[in-house]
Design a protein around this motif. Structure first.
Motif, PDB file in Angstrom:
ATOM      1  N   VAL A  69     -17.106  -4.243   3.993  1.00  0.00           N
ATOM      2  CA  VAL A  69     -16.794  -4.201   2.560  1.00  0.00           C
ATOM      3  C   VAL A  69     -15.372  -3.662   2.421  1.00  0.00           C
ATOM      4  O   VAL A  69     -15.161  -2.494   2.077  1.00  0.00           O
ATOM      5  N   PRO A  70     -14.359  -4.496   2.698  1.00  0.00           N
ATOM      6  CA  PRO A  70     -12.968  -4.035   2.637  1.00  0.00           C
ATOM      7  C   PRO A  70     -12.529  -3.770   1.198  1.00  0.00           C
ATOM      8  O   PRO A  70     -13.161  -4.229   0.238  1.00  0.00           O
ATOM      9  N   LEU A  71     -11.442  -3.053   1.057  1.00  0.00           N
ATOM     10  CA  LEU A  71     -10.965  -2.690  -0.273  1.00  0.00           C
ATOM     11  C   LEU A  71     -10.636  -3.910  -1.127  1.00  0.00           C
ATOM     12  O   LEU A  71     -10.876  -3.910  -2.338  1.00  0.00           O
ATOM     13  N   CYS A  72     -10.071  -4.928  -0.507  1.00  0.00           N
ATOM     14  CA  CYS A  72      -9.815  -6.176  -1.232  1.00  0.00           C
ATOM     15  C   CYS A  72     -10.840  -7.201  -0.794  1.00  0.00           C
ATOM     16  O   CYS A  72     -10.927  -7.504   0.400  1.00  0.00           O
ATOM     17  N   PRO A  73     -11.680  -7.709  -1.663  1.00  0.00           N
ATOM     18  CA  PRO A  73     -11.621  -7.596  -3.129  1.00  0.00           C
ATOM     19  C   PRO A  73     -12.531  -6.515  -3.725  1.00  0.00           C
ATOM     20  O   PRO A  73     -12.598  -6.369  -4.933  1.00  0.00           O
ATOM     21  N   TRP A  74     -13.236  -5.734  -2.879  1.00  0.00           N
ATOM     22  CA  TRP A  74     -14.366  -4.953  -3.395  1.00  0.00           C
ATOM     23  C   TRP A  74     -13.957  -3.767  -4.260  1.00  0.00           C
ATOM     24  O   TRP A  74     -14.706  -3.370  -5.157  1.00  0.00           O
ATOM     25  N   PHE A  75     -12.788  -3.201  -4.017  1.00  0.00           N
ATOM     26  CA  PHE A  75     -12.318  -2.119  -4.881  1.00  0.00           C
ATOM     27  C   PHE A  75     -12.159  -2.617  -6.321  1.00  0.00           C
ATOM     28  O   PHE A  75     -12.241  -1.840  -7.272  1.00  0.00           O
ATOM     29  N   GLY A  76     -11.965  -3.907  -6.482  1.00  0.00           N
ATOM     30  CA  GLY A  76     -11.869  -4.472  -7.823  1.00  0.00           C
ATOM     31  C   GLY A  76     -13.125  -4.249  -8.640  1.00  0.00           C
ATOM     32  O   GLY A  76     -13.053  -4.055  -9.865  1.00  0.00           O
ATOM     33  N   PHE A  77     -14.292  -4.246  -7.991  1.00  0.00           N
ATOM     34  CA  PHE A  77     -15.539  -3.993  -8.715  1.00  0.00           C
ATOM     35  C   PHE A  77     -15.586  -2.557  -9.236  1.00  0.00           C
ATOM     36  O   PHE A  77     -16.102  -2.302 -10.325  1.00  0.00           O
ATOM     37  N   VAL A  78     -15.079  -1.615  -8.447  1.00  0.00           N
ATOM     38  CA  VAL A  78     -15.058  -0.222  -8.894  1.00  0.00           C
ATOM     39  C   VAL A  78     -14.147  -0.079 -10.111  1.00  0.00           C
ATOM     40  O   VAL A  78     -14.506   0.578 -11.098  1.00  0.00           O
ATOM     41  N   LEU A  79     -12.976  -0.689 -10.039  1.00  0.00           N
ATOM     42  CA  LEU A  79     -12.058  -0.637 -11.182  1.00  0.00           C
ATOM     43  C   LEU A  79     -12.688  -1.302 -12.412  1.00  0.00           C
ATOM     44  O   LEU A  79     -12.538  -0.814 -13.539  1.00  0.00           O
ATOM     45  N   ALA A  80     -13.396  -2.410 -12.194  1.00  0.00           N
ATOM     46  CA  ALA A  80     -14.082  -3.060 -13.308  1.00  0.00           C
ATOM     47  C   ALA A  80     -15.145  -2.134 -13.893  1.00  0.00           C
ATOM     48  O   ALA A  80     -15.331  -2.059 -15.119  1.00  0.00           O
ATOM     49  N   GLY A  81     -15.840  -1.392 -13.021  1.00  0.00           N
ATOM     50  CA  GLY A  81     -16.832  -0.436 -13.498  1.00  0.00           C
ATOM     51  C   GLY A  81     -16.217   0.688 -14.308  1.00  0.00           C
ATOM     52  O   GLY A  81     -16.784   1.131 -15.316  1.00  0.00           O
ATOM     53  N   VAL A  82     -15.039   1.149 -13.873  1.00  0.00           N
ATOM     54  CA  VAL A  82     -14.337   2.183 -14.645  1.00  0.00           C
ATOM     55  C   VAL A  82     -13.989   1.645 -16.029  1.00  0.00           C
ATOM     56  O   VAL A  82     -14.201   2.319 -17.057  1.00  0.00           O
ATOM     57  N   GLY A  83     -13.469   0.429 -16.074  1.00  0.00           N
ATOM     58  CA  GLY A  83     -13.133  -0.155 -17.364  1.00  0.00           C
ATOM     59  C   GLY A  83     -14.355  -0.330 -18.254  1.00  0.00           C
ATOM     60  O   GLY A  83     -14.325   0.019 -19.453  1.00  0.00           O
TER      61      GLY A  83
END
Length: 327
Positions: free
Chosen positions: A183-197
């Motif tokens: 589960v590398p940071l790209c693209p998966w960190f995008g889900f965390v940022l989406a969750g923050v938003g």
């Protein structure tokens, strides 16, 4: 950490979010059960490795990471007195990630987990802190860039250095490592940022809604919410329990009679085509070989053929190939 776009939230848990996390845990456990059954050859094929199974795995991982982002908004690190719980939670996740890496080095040395879901959550929980106060449009743009990172890197011709073992956690190289959980940071960190938003936009509204004050009364809902409150413990415990139980079943029953058949058929057809056989002939020959191996008691021998068994298997394969019109 409050801004004009992030109204204050009450300092309490939301049972609805705990239950959502519990549902994600259930989905994860079912996926791991499917993987374990295939790994131990208790099913004809490992359905977790099929396109549908991989899509399910991605959906489950994405839901967890979105909930990580939402939970960061709820925890609000930096608020007076809130850093300690955040740091304790981060330390637990990092320690659990390290333990999983260490355990899998011994259990699966060829596919050990060096950057799985817990590793991603630990790193993302730090990287996402600025997103708790940054302007929401900027958070959305950052999430979009992280999601598009692998595609952009491939399109622009990513430098070979991104395939170095120490940089594989970024997910920007061309190499897909052999590992049981990647589960590398790209693209998966995008889900965390989406969750923050989503958390910053939706949690203030949830706090004043009926769903925000909902408390589970039925036993199943209470159990799911409780599991969601202790998601890390459930994550760490469920897989050893499942594997332990299924190892016992496999010892008693042996592998499924058709275990490995689908993979064998695919590989035989591919090899047959390379040898010059037609598609129809290769398909018939593949089925014939499986039947011959079963009839001669060679199917369960798997990769452990003796020299004599290997010779018999080759004779059966050639006979089926010729009988099917392959030459």
């Amino acid at each position: 950490m409050q801004t004009s776009s992030s109204p204050a939230l009450p300092v309490r848990r939301f049972s609805a979010i705990d239950l959502a996390r519990g549902v994600a845990l259930l989905a994860m456990a079912l996926y791991h059960l499917t993987w374990d059954l295939g790994f131990l050859r208790l099913t004809p094929e490992n359905l977790a490795l099929t396109p549908l199974g991989r899509a399910a795995a991605h959906g489950i991982a994405g839901s967890f990471l979105v909930l990580v982002g939402i939970s960061l908004v709820l925890a609000r690190p930096g608020r007076s007195g809130a850093w300690r719980p955040y740091l304790v939670r981060l330390a637990r996740i990092a320690a659990a990630a390290g333990a999983i890496s260490l355990a899998t080095v011994f259990l699966f040395p060829d596919s050990w987990i060096f950057f799985g879901i817990l590793h991603c959550i630990a790193v993302a929980s730090v990287l996402a802190l600025p997103a708790l106060v940054a302007p929401l449009p900027l958070v959305g743009l950052a999430a979009a860039l992280v999601f598009a990172g692998p595609t952009l890197a491939a399109w622009m011709g990513a430098p070979a250095v991104l395939d170095a073992p120490g940089l594989l956690f970024l997910g920007l190289g061309a190499t897909v490592p052999t590992t049981n959980d990647y589960v590398p940071l790209c693209p998966w960190f995008g889900f965390v940022l989406a969750g923050v938003g989503l958390g910053r936009l939706g949690l203030p509204r949830l706090a004043t809604s009926r769903l925000g004050t909902w408390a589970p009364r039925e036993r199943i809902a209470r159990f799911g919410a409780a599991a969601g409150r202790h998601s890390l413990a459930v994550y760490l415990i469920h897989q050893p329990v499942l594997l332990g139980l299924l190892y016992g079943v496999a010892t008693l029953t042996g592998p499924h009679p058709r275990a490995g058949e689908a993979q064998f058929l695919r590989e035989y057809r591919a090899n047959c085509a390379e040898a010059g056989g037609g598609e129809a002939a290769c398909r018939v020959a593949a089925r014939c070989v499986v039947g011959r191996l079963r009839a001669e008691g060679l199917w369960r021998a798997g990769d452990g053929f003796s020299a004599v068994e290997q010779g018999r298997a080759i004779v059966a394969s050639r006979a089926c190939f010729h009988a099917a019109g392959g030459g």
